[in-house]
Write a protein that holds these residues in place. Structure first.
Motif, PDB file in Angstrom:
ATOM      1  N   THR A   1      11.680  10.570 -27.433  1.00 60.90           N
ATOM      2  CA  THR A   1      12.648  11.358 -26.651  1.00 60.90           C
ATOM      3  C   THR A   1      13.884  10.538 -26.257  1.00 60.90           C
ATOM      4  OG1 THR A   1      10.799  12.679 -25.881  1.00 60.90           O
ATOM      5  CG2 THR A   1      12.872  13.109 -24.838  1.00 60.90           C
ATOM      6  N   SER A   2      14.056  10.196 -24.977  1.00 66.29           N
ATOM      7  CA  SER A   2      15.365   9.644 -24.607  1.00 66.29           C
ATOM      8  C   SER A   2      15.304   8.218 -24.091  1.00 66.29           C
ATOM      9  CB  SER A   2      16.032  10.532 -23.567  1.00 66.29           C
ATOM     10  OG  SER A   2      17.297   9.997 -23.267  1.00 66.29           O
ATOM     11  N   MET A   3      15.453   7.262 -24.995  1.00 62.44           N
ATOM     12  CA  MET A   3      15.532   5.869 -24.554  1.00 62.44           C
ATOM     13  C   MET A   3      16.837   5.612 -23.805  1.00 62.44           C
ATOM     14  SD  MET A   3      13.007   3.944 -24.740  1.00 62.44           S
ATOM     15  CE  MET A   3      13.904   2.458 -24.308  1.00 62.44           C
ATOM     16  N   ALA A   4      17.893   6.382 -24.128  1.00 61.23           N
ATOM     17  CA  ALA A   4      19.165   6.195 -23.406  1.00 61.23           C
ATOM     18  C   ALA A   4      18.960   6.456 -21.920  1.00 61.23           C
ATOM     19  CB  ALA A   4      20.233   7.117 -23.973  1.00 61.23           C
ATOM     20  N   GLU A   5      18.267   7.553 -21.598  1.00 61.06           N
ATOM     21  CA  GLU A   5      18.056   7.875 -20.180  1.00 61.06           C
ATOM     22  C   GLU A   5      17.254   6.776 -19.486  1.00 61.06           C
ATOM     23  OE1 GLU A   5      19.589  10.450 -18.640  1.00 61.06           O
ATOM     24  OE2 GLU A   5      20.522  10.479 -20.609  1.00 61.06           O
ATOM     25  N   THR A   6      16.205   6.309 -20.165  1.00 62.88           N
ATOM     26  CA  THR A   6      15.386   5.245 -19.576  1.00 62.88           C
ATOM     27  C   THR A   6      16.210   3.993 -19.326  1.00 62.88           C
ATOM     28  OG1 THR A   6      13.208   5.957 -20.284  1.00 62.88           O
ATOM     29  CG2 THR A   6      13.560   3.582 -20.223  1.00 62.88           C
ATOM     30  N   MET A   7      17.018   3.590 -20.298  1.00 63.71           N
ATOM     31  CA  MET A   7      17.798   2.360 -20.133  1.00 63.71           C
ATOM     32  C   MET A   7      18.888   2.526 -19.071  1.00 63.71           C
ATOM     33  SD  MET A   7      16.298   0.139 -21.882  1.00 63.71           S
ATOM     34  CE  MET A   7      17.422  -1.124 -21.314  1.00 63.71           C
ATOM     35  N   ILE A   8      19.490   3.709 -18.992  1.00 62.28           N
ATOM     36  CA  ILE A   8      20.518   3.953 -17.970  1.00 62.28           C
ATOM     37  C   ILE A   8      19.911   3.765 -16.572  1.00 62.28           C
ATOM     38  CG2 ILE A   8      21.950   5.760 -16.910  1.00 62.28           C
ATOM     39  CD1 ILE A   8      22.262   6.894 -19.855  1.00 62.28           C
ATOM     40  N   MET A   9      18.710   4.332 -16.364  1.00 66.84           N
ATOM     41  CA  MET A   9      18.070   4.215 -15.046  1.00 66.84           C
ATOM     42  C   MET A   9      17.754   2.756 -14.721  1.00 66.84           C
ATOM     43  SD  MET A   9      18.170   7.308 -14.342  1.00 66.84           S
ATOM     44  CE  MET A   9      18.968   8.275 -15.619  1.00 66.84           C
ATOM     45  N   LEU A  10      17.255   2.027 -15.715  1.00 62.36           N
ATOM     46  CA  LEU A  10      16.886   0.626 -15.473  1.00 62.36           C
ATOM     47  C   LEU A  10      18.107  -0.227 -15.179  1.00 62.36           C
ATOM     48  CD1 LEU A  10      14.179   0.183 -18.265  1.00 62.36           C
ATOM     49  CD2 LEU A  10      13.770   0.171 -15.791  1.00 62.36           C
ATOM     50  N   VAL A  11      19.122  -0.084 -16.002  1.00 59.75           N
ATOM     51  CA  VAL A  11      20.309  -0.942 -15.884  1.00 59.75           C
ATOM     52  C   VAL A  11      21.049  -0.668 -14.569  1.00 59.75           C
ATOM     53  CG1 VAL A  11      22.595  -1.363 -16.898  1.00 59.75           C
ATOM     54  CG2 VAL A  11      20.564  -1.258 -18.365  1.00 59.75           C
TER      55      VAL A  11
ATOM     56  N   ARG B   1      26.477   4.815 -19.423  1.00 62.93           N
ATOM     57  CA  ARG B   1      26.025   6.005 -20.171  1.00 62.93           C
ATOM     58  C   ARG B   1      26.639   6.046 -21.568  1.00 62.93           C
ATOM     59  NH1 ARG B   1      23.597   9.929 -17.052  1.00 62.93           N
ATOM     60  NH2 ARG B   1      24.377  10.125 -14.950  1.00 62.93           N
ATOM     61  N   ARG B   2      27.969   5.884 -21.595  1.00 64.09           N
ATOM     62  CA  ARG B   2      28.686   6.020 -22.865  1.00 64.09           C
ATOM     63  C   ARG B   2      28.201   4.969 -23.867  1.00 64.09           C
ATOM     64  NH1 ARG B   2      32.186   3.987 -25.822  1.00 64.09           N
ATOM     65  NH2 ARG B   2      32.464   2.159 -24.509  1.00 64.09           N
ATOM     66  N   THR B   3      28.065   3.738 -23.394  1.00 63.63           N
ATOM     67  CA  THR B   3      27.668   2.650 -24.292  1.00 63.63           C
ATOM     68  C   THR B   3      26.266   2.872 -24.850  1.00 63.63           C
ATOM     69  OG1 THR B   3      29.054   1.130 -23.051  1.00 63.63           O
ATOM     70  CG2 THR B   3      27.358   0.152 -24.454  1.00 63.63           C
ATOM     71  N   LEU B   4      25.334   3.221 -23.970  1.00 64.77           N
ATOM     72  CA  LEU B   4      23.953   3.387 -24.428  1.00 64.77           C
ATOM     73  C   LEU B   4      23.806   4.621 -25.322  1.00 64.77           C
ATOM     74  CD1 LEU B   4      22.182   2.249 -21.176  1.00 64.77           C
ATOM     75  CD2 LEU B   4      21.786   1.266 -23.432  1.00 64.77           C
ATOM     76  N   ARG B   5      24.424   5.714 -24.920  1.00 62.26           N
ATOM     77  CA  ARG B   5      24.287   6.937 -25.730  1.00 62.26           C
ATOM     78  C   ARG B   5      24.947   6.780 -27.099  1.00 62.26           C
ATOM     79  NH1 ARG B   5      25.048  11.462 -20.997  1.00 62.26           N
ATOM     80  NH2 ARG B   5      22.895  11.398 -20.263  1.00 62.26           N
ATOM     81  N   SER B   6      26.152   6.243 -27.101  1.00 62.94           N
ATOM     82  CA  SER B   6      26.836   6.126 -28.396  1.00 62.94           C
ATOM     83  C   SER B   6      26.151   5.081 -29.273  1.00 62.94           C
ATOM     84  CB  SER B   6      28.316   5.804 -28.207  1.00 62.94           C
ATOM     85  OG  SER B   6      28.456   4.534 -27.595  1.00 62.94           O
ATOM     86  N   GLY B   7      25.639   4.021 -28.658  1.00 59.36           N
ATOM     87  CA  GLY B   7      24.936   2.996 -29.439  1.00 59.36           C
ATOM     88  C   GLY B   7      23.689   3.550 -30.096  1.00 59.36           C
ATOM     89  N   LEU B   8      22.933   4.337 -29.353  1.00 61.64           N
ATOM     90  CA  LEU B   8      21.711   4.900 -29.925  1.00 61.64           C
ATOM     91  C   LEU B   8      22.033   5.995 -30.942  1.00 61.64           C
ATOM     92  CD1 LEU B   8      19.427   4.802 -26.765  1.00 61.64           C
ATOM     93  CD2 LEU B   8      19.100   3.568 -28.900  1.00 61.64           C
ATOM     94  N   GLU B   9      23.090   6.756 -30.666  1.00 64.74           N
ATOM     95  CA  GLU B   9      23.503   7.766 -31.663  1.00 64.74           C
ATOM     96  C   GLU B   9      23.891   7.104 -32.979  1.00 64.74           C
ATOM     97  OE1 GLU B   9      25.138  10.970 -28.406  1.00 64.74           O
ATOM     98  OE2 GLU B   9      26.571  10.163 -29.879  1.00 64.74           O
ATOM     99  N   SER B  10      24.463   5.914 -32.891  1.00 64.15           N
ATOM    100  CA  SER B  10      24.909   5.233 -34.114  1.00 64.15           C
ATOM    101  C   SER B  10      23.745   4.834 -35.018  1.00 64.15           C
ATOM    102  CB  SER B  10      25.740   3.987 -33.759  1.00 64.15           C
ATOM    103  OG  SER B  10      24.898   2.951 -33.273  1.00 64.15           O
ATOM    104  N   ILE B  11      22.538   4.761 -34.446  1.00 70.15           N
ATOM    105  CA  ILE B  11      21.376   4.472 -35.300  1.00 70.15           C
ATOM    106  C   ILE B  11      20.503   5.714 -35.482  1.00 70.15           C
ATOM    107  CG2 ILE B  11      21.341   2.001 -34.751  1.00 70.15           C
ATOM    108  CD1 ILE B  11      18.877   2.621 -32.930  1.00 70.15           C
ATOM    109  N   GLY B  12      21.052   6.865 -35.069  1.00 67.52           N
ATOM    110  CA  GLY B  12      20.370   8.131 -35.348  1.00 67.52           C
ATOM    111  C   GLY B  12      19.286   8.509 -34.365  1.00 67.52           C
ATOM    112  N   THR B  13      19.408   8.018 -33.131  1.00 65.66           N
ATOM    113  CA  THR B  13      18.410   8.413 -32.135  1.00 65.66           C
ATOM    114  C   THR B  13      19.102   8.677 -30.799  1.00 65.66           C
ATOM    115  OG1 THR B  13      16.252   7.840 -31.183  1.00 65.66           O
ATOM    116  CG2 THR B  13      17.840   6.037 -31.432  1.00 65.66           C
ATOM    117  N   THR B  14      18.305   8.959 -29.749  1.00 64.41           N
ATOM    118  CA  THR B  14      18.918   9.282 -28.453  1.00 64.41           C
ATOM    119  C   THR B  14      18.347   8.407 -27.355  1.00 64.41           C
ATOM    120  OG1 THR B  14      17.247  10.965 -28.032  1.00 64.41           O
ATOM    121  CG2 THR B  14      19.333  11.678 -28.995  1.00 64.41           C
TER     122      THR B  14
END
Lengths: 181, 129
Positions: free
Chosen positions: A113-123, A168-181
């Motif tokens: 599911t959403s590693m971006a959300e998890t990393m945003i909360m942690l960071v 948010r922007r960095t994590l979401r766009s970074g994960l999108e660049s490898i085809g995940t969220t």
């Protein structure tokens, strides 16, 4: 019950924070061609004794007064039900490493599911901790290091909404660049 | 007592770390919101609560609120929970939250100082650990 694996990663990382870690390394490897998904969370926290480490997968076992003792057992169960496994290695005073493997296409494997959300909360929740995150997906990789990010992004700018937006922007766009969220 | 000289690299690392530690916290005089992220809280939806809180801070351009997380507050069946602390006032715990409730707590309690009594579980100065 945690419904997706990114919530388990959040739980593991919060454990690391509560163990006094200053650096938490999170590695995710989605390797569809090998049929394997691996999650590894390592920290430099206080670590566990051999006895505590041996009992860490027992449901309801905890060293804290207000904890459920279910985080690791639930992740171990999630790994086993998808044909994988979970290992915990720890050294008192040096840290802990939890590694879980899942058969990628197993019908019972929980979604990441959403590693971006998890990393945003942690960071954003723990700016004092240096989170090192690497996510590989079928040969492509995204890396993020929180302290280096803060050092780059916060020079001369106020913290607050701008920083939240940038994380948010960095994590979401970074994960999108490898085809995940 | 033995002393050890710090290298330039070590000083740079300390600077970077200290900067990261304070960047979200400097000048954060208005309030602190702690989202309880134990296993129980996460399973009950704490990540969504924190996401709603951060979105609201972002959309309202709030500059002076500290957001952090902590472990289980000891009342797993009342998760997701947050604790709101405002300077010189007792902390307030809110329980069984939804993103919508969280947005209202930010607007009324954190930004305007009015406790949202209907969502509050307890008011007091007990510690979380």
């Amino acid at each position: 019950m945690m419904e997706d694996l990114s919530l388990h990663v959040l739980d593991l990382a919060e454990n690391a924070v509560n163990a006094g870690a200053t650096r938490v390394v999170i590695l995710i490897n989605e390797n569809a061609s090998r049929g394997l998904l691996t999650i590894r969370v390592s920290d430099d926290g206080r670590g566990m004794t051999e006895e505590v480490c041996r009992r860490a997968l027992d449901p309801f076992f905890t060293t804290g007064q207000k904890r459920t003792g279910l985080g690791l057992p639930l992740l171990a169960q999630a790994a086993r039900q998808s044909g994988g496994d979970l290992t915990v290695r720890s050294t008192p005073g040096k840290g802990t490493r939890v590694a879980a493997r899942f058969r990628f296409r197993h019908i019972d494997r929980q979604p990441l599911t959403s590693m971006a959300e998890t990393m945003i909360m942690l960071v954003l929740g723990h700016p004092e901790i240096d989170f090192r995150y690497r996510h590989r997906r079928d040969g492509r990789a995204f890396r993020f290091a929180s302290h280096a990010f803060f050092a780059r992004s916060c020079e001369g700018s106020a913290a607050g909404p701008e920083l939240i937006r940038e994380v948010r922007r960095t994590l979401r766009s970074g994960l999108e660049s490898i085809g995940t969220t | 007592m033995s002393t050890k000289k710090l290298t330039i690299q070590e000083l740079a690392r300390i600077r970077e770390k200290t900067k990261a530690m304070t960047v979200l916290r400097d000048g954060a005089g208005r309030a602190k919101v702690t989202v309880h992220m134990g296993t129980c809280g996460i399973a009950a939806g704490a990540r969504g609560i924190m996401d709603a809180l951060l979105q609201e801070i972002e959309s309202r351009a709030v500059q002076d609120v500290i957001v952090t997380t902590s472990g289980c507050a000891g009342l797993c069946n009342r998760e997701p929970m947050v604790t709101v602390e405002i300077k010189d006032r007792p902390p307030v715990k809110y329980a069984q939250l939804t993103p919508e409730k969280m947005r209202r707590i930010l607007a009324e309690h954190v930004l305007e100082g009015r406790v949202v009594a209907e969502y509050a579980l307890a008011v007091g100065s007990e510690t979380m650990y």
